[in-house]
Design an enzyme around this catalytic site. Sequence first.
Site, mmCIF file in Angstrom:
data_model
loop_
_atom_site.group_PDB
_atom_site.id
_atom_site.type_symbol
_atom_site.label_atom_id
_atom_site.label_comp_id
_atom_site.label_asym_id
_atom_site.label_seq_id
_atom_site.Cartn_x
_atom_site.Cartn_y
_atom_site.Cartn_z
ATOM 1 N N HIS A 5 1.555 -7.058 99.753
ATOM 2 C CA HIS A 5 0.370 -6.453 100.435
ATOM 3 C C HIS A 5 -0.574 -6.091 99.190
ATOM 4 C CE1 HIS A 5 2.947 -2.973 99.206
ATOM 5 N NE2 HIS A 5 2.102 -2.533 98.651
ATOM 6 N N ARG A 9 -7.191 2.656 98.721
ATOM 7 C CA ARG A 9 -7.078 4.020 99.014
ATOM 8 C C ARG A 9 -8.346 4.302 99.891
ATOM 9 N NH1 ARG A 9 -5.712 3.451 93.774
ATOM 10 N NH2 ARG A 9 -3.746 4.482 92.925
ATOM 11 N N GLU A 62 -2.350 -2.458 102.905
ATOM 12 C CA GLU A 62 -1.728 -1.136 102.935
ATOM 13 C C GLU A 62 -3.106 -0.039 102.591
ATOM 14 O OE1 GLU A 62 0.371 1.740 100.090
ATOM 15 O OE2 GLU A 62 1.352 -0.143 100.123
ATOM 16 N N ASN A 66 -4.565 9.551 100.967
ATOM 17 C CA ASN A 66 -3.993 10.986 100.287
ATOM 18 C C ASN A 66 -4.654 12.212 101.305
ATOM 19 O OD1 ASN A 66 -2.615 9.713 98.141
ATOM 20 N ND2 ASN A 66 -4.523 8.923 97.467
ATOM 21 N N HIS A 80 -3.468 -1.729 94.299
ATOM 22 C CA HIS A 80 -2.631 -2.669 93.646
ATOM 23 C C HIS A 80 -2.204 -4.162 94.363
ATOM 24 C CE1 HIS A 80 0.310 0.009 95.461
ATOM 25 N NE2 HIS A 80 0.948 -1.224 95.898
ATOM 26 N N GLU A 123 2.320 -4.230 91.462
ATOM 27 C CA GLU A 123 3.673 -3.744 92.008
ATOM 28 C C GLU A 123 4.542 -4.859 92.057
ATOM 29 O OE1 GLU A 123 5.296 -0.348 94.957
ATOM 30 O OE2 GLU A 123 4.004 -1.514 95.655
#
Length: 146
Positions: A5, A9, A62, A66, A80, A123
């Site tokens: 993925h 954010r 994704e 937050n 990422h 990642e």
Amino acid sequence: MRYLHTMVRVKDLDASLHFWVKLFGLVEIRRYENEKGRFTLIFLAAPGDLDHAKAELSPCLELTYNWDTEDYTGGRNFGHLAYEVDDIYATCQHLMDSGVIINRPPRDGHMAFVRSPDGISIEILQKGESLASQEPWASMGNTGAW
């Protein structure tokens, strides 16, 4: 190795879902809420990837929300790329032997972070169950910010 993925954010979850799902046409396949960490992860897939994404959890976008929002400037909204590997320790050893700095070592046998030469955060996730902790990774601290 398998692409998993791309994480971004988002500041306004409702507005983001309206854009990505209602307008752009992606489909929500998984949602994870973490009260302790105060975040929500939502995984979206393109309609043409839907069956594969549901079965294999990839390829996905994704969205990371937050709960204590902030303004993301200077590219902070891009998080990422994520790839799954058969052996996280062997992958990280190969990268390190090739001069790549392991920003977040795989101390837990599950997750590591590196950066591309252009500063893109990557990642690396262990396929299946986490591997047993092993040296030298278990005792390594962070070698940089991720």
